[in-house]
Design a protein around this motif. Structure first.
Motif, PDB file in Angstrom:
ATOM      1  N   LEU A   1      37.858  49.776  35.112  1.00  0.00           N
ATOM      2  CA  LEU A   1      36.914  48.895  34.438  1.00  0.00           C
ATOM      3  C   LEU A   1      37.363  47.446  34.475  1.00  0.00           C
ATOM      4  N   GLY A   2      38.639  47.211  34.310  1.00  0.00           N
ATOM      5  CA  GLY A   2      39.143  45.847  34.225  1.00  0.00           C
ATOM      6  C   GLY A   2      39.178  45.374  32.786  1.00  0.00           C
ATOM      7  N   PRO A   3      39.897  44.302  32.507  1.00  0.00           N
ATOM      8  CA  PRO A   3      40.010  43.814  31.124  1.00  0.00           C
ATOM      9  C   PRO A   3      38.657  43.345  30.610  1.00  0.00           C
ATOM     10  N   PRO A   4      38.250  43.797  29.411  1.00  0.00           N
ATOM     11  CA  PRO A   4      36.958  43.382  28.859  1.00  0.00           C
ATOM     12  C   PRO A   4      36.966  41.920  28.430  1.00  0.00           C
ATOM     13  N   ARG A   5      35.790  41.317  28.454  1.00  0.00           N
ATOM     14  CA  ARG A   5      35.635  39.938  28.014  1.00  0.00           C
ATOM     15  C   ARG A   5      34.652  39.886  26.847  1.00  0.00           C
ATOM     16  N   ALA A   6      34.853  38.947  25.962  1.00  0.00           N
ATOM     17  CA  ALA A   6      34.025  38.861  24.758  1.00  0.00           C
ATOM     18  C   ALA A   6      32.601  38.441  25.111  1.00  0.00           C
ATOM     19  N   PRO A   7      31.596  39.146  24.607  1.00  0.00           N
ATOM     20  CA  PRO A   7      30.205  38.754  24.829  1.00  0.00           C
ATOM     21  C   PRO A   7      29.900  37.423  24.132  1.00  0.00           C
ATOM     22  N   VAL A   8      28.850  36.768  24.593  1.00  0.00           N
ATOM     23  CA  VAL A   8      28.440  35.485  24.014  1.00  0.00           C
ATOM     24  C   VAL A   8      26.966  35.577  23.627  1.00  0.00           C
ATOM     25  N   TYR A   9      26.639  35.128  22.411  1.00  0.00           N
ATOM     26  CA  TYR A   9      25.245  35.071  21.987  1.00  0.00           C
ATOM     27  C   TYR A   9      24.836  33.612  21.802  1.00  0.00           C
TER      28      TYR A   9
ATOM     29  N   THR B   1      25.036  37.358  26.601  1.00  0.00           N
ATOM     30  CA  THR B   1      25.653  37.267  27.928  1.00  0.00           C
ATOM     31  C   THR B   1      26.952  38.048  27.926  1.00  0.00           C
ATOM     32  N   VAL B   2      27.096  38.928  28.905  1.00  0.00           N
ATOM     33  CA  VAL B   2      28.315  39.727  29.057  1.00  0.00           C
ATOM     34  C   VAL B   2      28.891  39.462  30.443  1.00  0.00           C
ATOM     35  N   SER B   3      30.194  39.196  30.491  1.00  0.00           N
ATOM     36  CA  SER B   3      30.875  38.957  31.766  1.00  0.00           C
ATOM     37  C   SER B   3      31.996  39.962  31.937  1.00  0.00           C
ATOM     38  N   TRP B   4      32.412  40.175  33.195  1.00  0.00           N
ATOM     39  CA  TRP B   4      33.465  41.139  33.487  1.00  0.00           C
ATOM     40  C   TRP B   4      34.247  40.711  34.713  1.00  0.00           C
ATOM     41  N   ASP B   5      35.378  41.349  34.911  1.00  0.00           N
ATOM     42  CA  ASP B   5      36.257  41.060  36.042  1.00  0.00           C
ATOM     43  C   ASP B   5      35.607  41.576  37.330  1.00  0.00           C
ATOM     44  N   MET B   6      35.405  40.682  38.298  1.00  0.00           N
ATOM     45  CA  MET B   6      34.766  41.051  39.562  1.00  0.00           C
ATOM     46  C   MET B   6      35.762  41.565  40.592  1.00  0.00           C
ATOM     47  N   THR B   7      37.060  41.429  40.305  1.00  0.00           N
ATOM     48  CA  THR B   7      38.090  41.775  41.281  1.00  0.00           C
ATOM     49  C   THR B   7      38.102  43.264  41.572  1.00  0.00           C
TER      50      THR B   7
ATOM     51  N   PRO C   1      20.399  45.638  29.087  1.00  0.00           N
ATOM     52  CA  PRO C   1      19.736  44.903  30.167  1.00  0.00           C
ATOM     53  C   PRO C   1      18.644  45.763  30.805  1.00  0.00           C
ATOM     54  N   ALA C   2      17.633  45.104  31.383  1.00  0.00           N
ATOM     55  CA  ALA C   2      16.507  45.822  31.969  1.00  0.00           C
ATOM     56  C   ALA C   2      16.910  46.628  33.201  1.00  0.00           C
ATOM     57  N   SER C   3      17.968  46.210  33.882  1.00  0.00           N
ATOM     58  CA  SER C   3      18.464  46.936  35.053  1.00  0.00           C
ATOM     59  C   SER C   3      19.987  46.917  35.028  1.00  0.00           C
ATOM     60  N   VAL C   4      20.584  47.809  35.798  1.00  0.00           N
ATOM     61  CA  VAL C   4      22.053  47.940  35.827  1.00  0.00           C
ATOM     62  C   VAL C   4      22.636  46.938  36.817  1.00  0.00           C
ATOM     63  N   PRO C   5      23.396  45.947  36.342  1.00  0.00           N
ATOM     64  CA  PRO C   5      24.009  44.992  37.269  1.00  0.00           C
ATOM     65  C   PRO C   5      25.170  45.626  38.029  1.00  0.00           C
ATOM     66  N   THR C   6      25.659  44.942  39.033  1.00  0.00           N
ATOM     67  CA  THR C   6      26.779  45.434  39.831  1.00  0.00           C
ATOM     68  C   THR C   6      28.052  44.654  39.512  1.00  0.00           C
ATOM     69  N   ARG C   7      29.166  45.238  39.911  1.00  0.00           N
ATOM     70  CA  ARG C   7      30.466  44.595  39.663  1.00  0.00           C
ATOM     71  C   ARG C   7      30.504  43.188  40.246  1.00  0.00           C
ATOM     72  N   SER C   8      29.929  43.006  41.435  1.00  0.00           N
ATOM     73  CA  SER C   8      30.008  41.708  42.110  1.00  0.00           C
ATOM     74  C   SER C   8      29.208  40.625  41.401  1.00  0.00           C
ATOM     75  N   ALA C   9      28.267  41.019  40.523  1.00  0.00           N
ATOM     76  CA  ALA C   9      27.474  40.012  39.808  1.00  0.00           C
ATOM     77  C   ALA C   9      28.335  39.224  38.830  1.00  0.00           C
ATOM     78  N   GLY C  10      29.299  39.886  38.217  1.00  0.00           N
ATOM     79  CA  GLY C  10      30.226  39.199  37.327  1.00  0.00           C
ATOM     80  C   GLY C  10      29.697  38.910  35.942  1.00  0.00           C
ATOM     81  N   THR C  11      28.384  38.858  35.776  1.00  0.00           N
ATOM     82  CA  THR C  11      27.810  38.540  34.472  1.00  0.00           C
ATOM     83  C   THR C  11      26.362  38.999  34.416  1.00  0.00           C
ATOM     84  N   VAL C  12      25.856  39.214  33.218  1.00  0.00           N
ATOM     85  CA  VAL C  12      24.439  39.524  33.002  1.00  0.00           C
ATOM     86  C   VAL C  12      24.008  38.912  31.678  1.00  0.00           C
TER      87      VAL C  12
END
Length: 214
Positions: free
Chosen positions: A116-124, A130-136, A164-175
């Motif tokens: 999964l990678g280290p989680p990042r804090a969501p932002v409102y 907005t949720v971001s994640w490690d793309m590596t 989210p309305a659709s499932v993002p991919t790892r490479s997106a990095g954020t939704v």
């Protein structure tokens, strides 16, 4: 409940005398007919029923997420919903009967060894989350750009889920996704997990915390 091995007549389906025959995942079962009891439930039974009801009530609306998150857990014997129920029941109940509550920080939406990678804090902000994640990518776990990122929120006051309305991919990095008006001003619990494109390798879910929608 008994398991039947197919004989020359195959498995039994439907009611036969005092038993009911059924099949699930090519396994035949015999179950005795339910007999209604006139005895009042004991306190221990009421406690068990309350615990079961509380956990199942939370899990049922997110069955589609559990099909990914727990789809590989004892798949030959349990549905994903039942696997998630068995996993979470010993962990998430807090308080005393009859005032049980759920410890959302311990709730697991998915369980596995995928990266999964280290989680990042969501932002409102501006009525959006907005949720971001490690793309590596990780060579050891053989992750890929098209791994799915599953995010879900729960609003306890309104008893509603948000995603989210659709499932993002790892490479997106954020939704980023909007929050409906009737949920504004409250707070949501949020989880994230990842799975490969075929949904065969799944990470454990990470609890991202309680986010204020104001």
């Amino acid at each position: 409940m008994g398991t039947i091995v197919n004989g020359i007549n195959g498995g039994i389906s439907g009611k036969t005398g005092s038993v009911i025959g059924s099949s699930w995942k090519s396994i035949n079962y015999l179950k005795g007919l339910y007999k209604k009891s006139n005895k009042p439930a004991t306190e221990e039974q009421l406690i068990t029923q309350a615990r079961f009801k509380l956990v199942m009530r939370f899990l049922l609306p997110i069955t589609s997420y559990l099909q990914v998150g727990f789809g590989q857990k004892k798949a030959d014997r349990l549905t994903p919903l039942n696997a998630a129920f068995q996993f979470n029941l010993p962990l998430v109940i807090q308080g005393t009967y009859p005032s049980f509550t759920l410890d959302y920080s311990k709730m697991r939406i998915a369980d596995g060894a995928f990266y999964l990678g280290p989680p990042r804090a969501p932002v409102y902000a501006d009525e959006e989350l907005t949720v971001s994640w490690d793309m590596t990518n990780n060579d050891i776990y053989k992750t890929a750009d098209d791994d799915g990122v599953y995010i879900i929120c729960y609003h306890p006051d309104q008893d509603e889920f948000l995603a989210p309305a659709s499932v993002p991919t790892r490479s997106a990095g954020t939704v980023t996704f909007g929050v409906p008006t009737h949920l504004l001003g409250g707070e949501v619990h949020m989880w994230i997990f990842m799975a490969d494109r075929k949904k065969k390798r799944v990470s454990k879910s990470s609890y991202l915390g309680l986010i204020q929608l104001s």
